[in-house]
Design a protein around this motif. Structure first.
Motif, PDB file in Angstrom:
ATOM      1  N   LEU A 112      -5.394   1.137  -5.588  1.00 23.47           N
ATOM      2  CA  LEU A 112      -5.106   2.255  -4.719  1.00 23.47           C
ATOM      3  C   LEU A 112      -4.074   1.928  -3.981  1.00 23.47           C
ATOM      4  O   LEU A 112      -3.012   3.009  -3.917  1.00 23.47           O
ATOM      5  N   VAL A 113      -3.899   0.879  -3.516  1.00 24.73           N
ATOM      6  CA  VAL A 113      -2.597   0.554  -2.546  1.00 24.73           C
ATOM      7  C   VAL A 113      -1.333   0.641  -3.440  1.00 24.73           C
ATOM      8  O   VAL A 113      -0.544   1.455  -2.926  1.00 24.73           O
ATOM      9  N   MET A 114      -1.336   0.068  -4.916  1.00 31.58           N
ATOM     10  CA  MET A 114      -0.282   0.447  -5.479  1.00 31.58           C
ATOM     11  C   MET A 114      -0.043   1.680  -6.086  1.00 31.58           C
ATOM     12  O   MET A 114       0.974   2.238  -5.971  1.00 31.58           O
ATOM     13  N   GLN A 115      -1.110   2.383  -6.182  1.00 33.62           N
ATOM     14  CA  GLN A 115      -1.058   3.924  -6.508  1.00 33.62           C
ATOM     15  C   GLN A 115      -0.682   4.570  -5.318  1.00 33.62           C
ATOM     16  O   GLN A 115       0.197   5.615  -5.497  1.00 33.62           O
ATOM     17  N   PHE A 116      -0.818   4.428  -4.223  1.00 31.79           N
ATOM     18  CA  PHE A 116      -0.375   5.016  -2.913  1.00 31.79           C
ATOM     19  C   PHE A 116       0.973   5.003  -2.951  1.00 31.79           C
ATOM     20  O   PHE A 116       1.769   5.847  -2.502  1.00 31.79           O
TER      21      PHE A 116
END
Length: 655
Positions: A557-561
């Motif tokens: 999710l951090v990467m997607q953010f």
């Protein structure tokens, strides 16, 4: 692995009750699957393009020619010790000089046979360039700097050639004099008849040949040198002014060269006042291109390069730094003169490399130390003539230097591949942990619920970014337009082409996008949203740091953010670009707005008025009418920010 991920997603999705933990697992696995698709495409690239990008006159073309064996020995006349002598010098096959030599982008490719193709300007575009040249000649005696017409050296040279009005330098009474046939014709005919003469001489309708092949009359090297120069200078009557030149080089010429290991080599048009250009974006964003940012040794990283790299490296999700190389071009003994190296070249280069990386770090830019490379094309040549200094060096030294550099470029590709292979391993390990992991604890679910609540509080950007900050956008763009395109005739050329000017790669709509997004993290939208972005990052990072099980679930999710945020900036910028195109439509002479700008040329100005002041005021007024672009920017920023938050919440199964 992709097949296993799909099976696991299907298995979890078939659960009759999809709760928060299941939502997180499914979306985590979907993120992994999407990333594996991206990695697979990158790893399947067989040959990379190498794009050389740099400011005018920094030696890109010279470096390219020497690296890929596009050089040969030629008999030349040279003044040595005040005497003219015939000597043999090593010359580049492509046109080189002190800058503004190459008229357009050049693409080099290895091929079975040698030939040149061009992508030409249209007849209408060439007519406009001829008229601009005529105005420039008519304006020669103008002493007012703010009203003086300026055209580029390479365009002037091309137009003089196609209109048969070259500068001549005859010797009269033992003195070299300059004869400007164009100025003489203008003085004799007046502007309108002079324009007709120039157009008549150009024979534009007959310039329709786009390809020329090696004719076997001379050596291939000599043919390439002469023909490329003729194409570049537009000396061949059947060829138009080139927008791009494609040079296909046979294996005979490339003997010993590494060109064939790459898809192509791109010698981009040199950067000028506007380094963030639309034509460069395709190379910078394409996964199959390694970008070599060329910079001189003492000024590295040079200002234009820093601006260009800064703009793109603020996008944290795109891994540009894996494909970005800073190519430093030393001249002769510059590395030996670095403070603290005691005349040792290798130490001098090491010190300079660390200084360059330190500069990138101060600019908050992620750049690999290994991707800072050095190459001096003329290191092994004599100082008096361009010829190998055989008293000290031999051809093996030269080739070894080229090989070292090209191996370093190949290592950039290999390093990128290894990073991606390591990422695959990490995805596999994370996937295994998720499959074998226990259900989330009550405290972990509570932490997720708190995070969801905090993320929802960030949905409305107007609660964190006040309206007044957007009011600067139009003024910032107008100031950019005023100063970057400072010559009034450049502005007039942009107006005549309704916001575009291809010879300088100018697109004012794209410029508005860049200004709206922010050229670095401390400008416009990137600056306005920095705090809100940081708050989101903190919420997500706290989830992973405080909860053991979430360490395998939240990193995706951090990467997607980061990807969501970069897309948010880009989407708003593109909307500004599209809206600017709509507001300034029609892009034709039917537009009262464009007609008003075009008519500013030659208009009698009232006391205190200037051409630049008038056109900037007219442009500013148009951007502020109906719904101002400032308000449009605020609305779109709020809209796309809310969509970004929705995407993050959907990871947890929320809306």
């Amino acid at each position: 692995m992709k097949q296993d991920l799909r099976k696991e997603i299907k298995k979890i999705s078939s659960n009759s009750k999809i709760n928060i933990p299941n939502h997180i697992c499914i979306n985590n696995l979907k993120s992994k699957l999407e990333r594996l698709d991206e990695i697979e495409k990158i790893l399947s690239i067989e040959k990379y393009k190498i794009a050389f990008i740099g400011t005018i006159g920094q030696g890109k073309t010279t470096a390219i020619c020497h690296l890929f064996n596009l050089i040969s020995d030629f008999n030349v006349s040279k003044t040595i010790a005040n005497k003219s002598r015939n000597v043999i010098e090593t010359k580049e096959l492509l046109s080189t000089g002190a800058g503004r030599t190459t008229i357009c982008e050049v693409i080099l490719k290895a091929a079975e046979k040698t030939y040149i193709e061009i992508e030409p300007y249209t007849v209408d575009e060439m007519e406009n360039l001829i008229f601009e040249f005529c105005d420039y000649i008519a304006d020669k005696d103008n002493t007012q700097a703010d009203k003086k017409i300026i055209i580029s050296t390479e365009i002037e040279r091309a137009i003089r050639n196609i209109t048969e009005m070259k500068l001549r330098y005859p010797t009269i009474n033992n003195e070299i004099t300059k004869v400007d046939l164009a100025k003489e014709e203008f003085d004799k005919l007046g502007l309108e008849k002079f324009k007709k003469l120039a157009l008549n001489n150009a024979n534009l309708e007959y310039r329709n040949n786009n390809k020329i092949e090696f004719d076997n009359r001379k050596t291939e090297q000599e043919w390439i040198k002469n023909t490329f120069a003729a194409i570049n200078n537009v000396e061949l009557k059947e060829f138009a002014i080139p927008r791009k030149v494609y040079l296909y080089v046979s294996h005979d010429v490339l003997s010993g060269s590494n060109l064939s290991q790459f898809d192509s080599i791109v010698d981009t048009k040199g950067l000028d006042e506007n380094p963030i250009r639309k034509d460069l974006q395709k190379y910078i964003e394409n996964q199959d291109t390694i970008c070599l940012f060329v910079t001189p040794f003492n000024a590295a990283p040079e200002a234009n390069i820093s601006k260009l790299i800064s703009y793109h490296l603020t996008s944290k999700s795109k891994d540009f730094h894996h494909r970005f190389v800073t190519l430093v071009l030393p001249h002769k003994n510059e590395p030996e003169r670095v403070n603290g190296c005691d005349g040792d070249r290798d130490i001098g280069i090491k010190i300079r490399k660390e200084e360059i990386q330190a500069t990138f770090k101060r600019l908050n830019l992620d750049f690999f130390l290994e991707n800072i490379l050095f190459y001096d094309a003329l290191r092994y040549y004599r100082d008096d003539i361009v010829k190998l200094n055989t008293d000290i060096y031999n051809e093996e030294d030269v080739q070894a230097d080229k090989n070292d550099f090209l191996n370093a470029v190949a290592s950039v590709v290999k390093r990128r591949q290894n990073i991606l292979l390591d990422e695959i391993k990490n995805i596999q390990e994370s996937f295994t942990k998720i499959k074998n992991g226990d259900a989330l604890t009550g405290s972990e679910i509570k932490a997720i619920e708190n995070a969801i609540h905090n993320i929802k509080d960030l949905r409305y950007l107007n609660k964190r970014v006040p309206s007044f900050v957007y009011k600067d956008f139009i003024d910032k763009y107008i100031e950019y337009y005023r100063t970057v395109y400072r010559a009034w005739n450049t502005k007039h050329a942009i107006h005549r082409n309704f916001g575009y000017y291809d010879p300088r790669n100018i697109d004012i709509y794209y410029d508005m996008r860049i200004i709206a997004e922010g050229r670095n993290e401390d400008e416009m939208l990137k600056k306005f949203t920095k705090q809100a972005k940081q708050e989101l990052e903190n919420i997500l990072n706290e989830l992973t740091s405080a909860n053991e099980s979430l360490k395998t679930l939240i990193p995706e999710l951090v990467m997607q953010f980061n990807s969501f945020y970069d897309n948010f900036i880009s989407e708003v910028g593109v909307k500004i670009q599209d809206e600017a195109i709509r507001k300034l439509s029609p892009q034709s002479e039917d537009s009262e707005f464009w007609t008003a700008l075009i008519k500013e040329k030659g208009k009698v100005q009232l006391p205190g008025e200037t051409y630049t002041g008038n056109v900037c005021q007219t442009l500013k007024h148009e951007l502020e009418t109906e719904q101002s672009l400032n308000i449009f920017l605020e609305i779109k920023a709020g809209q796309y920010w809310a969509e970004l938050i929705t995407k993050i919440l959907s990871f947890f199964g929320e809306k």
